[in-house]
Design a protein around this motif. Structure first.
Motif, short mmCIF file in Angstrom:
data_model
loop_
_atom_site.label_atom_id
_atom_site.label_comp_id
_atom_site.label_asym_id
_atom_site.label_seq_id
_atom_site.Cartn_x
_atom_site.Cartn_y
_atom_site.Cartn_z
N UNK A 19 0.79 -1.22 0.00
CA UNK A 19 0.00 0.00 0.00
C UNK A 19 0.82 1.27 0.00
N UNK A 20 2.10 1.17 0.26
CA UNK A 20 2.96 2.35 0.23
C UNK A 20 3.97 2.21 -0.90
N UNK A 21 3.98 3.15 -1.83
CA UNK A 21 4.88 3.02 -2.98
C UNK A 21 6.35 3.17 -2.59
N UNK A 22 7.16 2.37 -3.19
CA UNK A 22 8.61 2.43 -2.99
C UNK A 22 9.26 2.55 -4.35
N UNK A 23 10.00 3.60 -4.57
CA UNK A 23 10.67 3.82 -5.85
C UNK A 23 12.16 3.52 -5.71
N UNK A 24 12.69 2.84 -6.69
CA UNK A 24 14.12 2.55 -6.71
C UNK A 24 14.61 2.58 -8.14
N UNK A 25 15.89 2.66 -8.33
CA UNK A 25 16.44 2.72 -9.69
C UNK A 25 17.43 1.58 -9.92
N UNK A 26 17.54 1.20 -11.18
CA UNK A 26 18.47 0.17 -11.61
C UNK A 26 19.16 0.65 -12.88
N UNK A 27 20.39 0.22 -13.07
CA UNK A 27 21.08 0.52 -14.32
C UNK A 27 21.09 -0.74 -15.18
N UNK A 28 20.69 -0.59 -16.42
CA UNK A 28 20.65 -1.68 -17.39
C UNK A 28 21.06 -1.11 -18.74
N UNK A 29 21.28 -1.99 -19.70
CA UNK A 29 21.59 -1.52 -21.05
C UNK A 29 20.27 -1.31 -21.81
N UNK A 30 20.36 -0.53 -22.87
CA UNK A 30 19.18 -0.33 -23.72
C UNK A 30 18.69 -1.67 -24.28
N UNK A 31 19.61 -2.56 -24.58
CA UNK A 31 19.25 -3.88 -25.11
C UNK A 31 18.45 -4.67 -24.06
N UNK A 32 18.90 -4.63 -22.80
CA UNK A 32 18.17 -5.32 -21.74
C UNK A 32 16.77 -4.73 -21.55
N UNK A 33 16.68 -3.41 -21.62
CA UNK A 33 15.38 -2.75 -21.49
C UNK A 33 14.45 -3.19 -22.61
N UNK A 34 14.97 -3.24 -23.82
CA UNK A 34 14.16 -3.68 -24.95
C UNK A 34 13.66 -5.10 -24.76
N UNK A 35 14.53 -5.99 -24.29
CA UNK A 35 14.14 -7.38 -24.05
C UNK A 35 13.08 -7.47 -22.95
N UNK A 36 13.23 -6.69 -21.89
CA UNK A 36 12.23 -6.69 -20.82
C UNK A 36 10.88 -6.21 -21.32
N UNK A 37 10.89 -5.16 -22.14
CA UNK A 37 9.63 -4.64 -22.67
C UNK A 37 8.95 -5.65 -23.59
N UNK A 38 9.73 -6.40 -24.37
CA UNK A 38 9.15 -7.45 -25.21
C UNK A 38 8.53 -8.55 -24.36
#
Length: 52
Positions: A19-38
């Motif tokens: 119920x309480x939002x927690x925001x965090x960040x990660x570093x990845x490559x653009x290729x990894x981001x594309x694969x995750x989105x697919x």
């Protein structure tokens, strides 16, 4: 404009488990981001098929 698929980018994510939002960040490559989105897109398609 050419994009380098191996460029490191920072992605901010938000998780709301109790119920309480927690925001965090990660570093990845653009290729990894594309694969995750697919993968997310495929999961959404599977969910729609099962709901129909």
């Amino acid at each position: 404009m050419d994009l380098d698929p191996d460029e490191i980018i920072t992605v901010e994510l938000s998780w709301n488990n109790d119920g309480s939002p927690e925001t965090y960040s990660r570093t990845i490559t653009r290729r990894q981001l594309g694969n995750l989105l697919l993968q997310v897109d495929d999961m959404a398609a599977d969910t729609e098929e099962r709901a129909a």
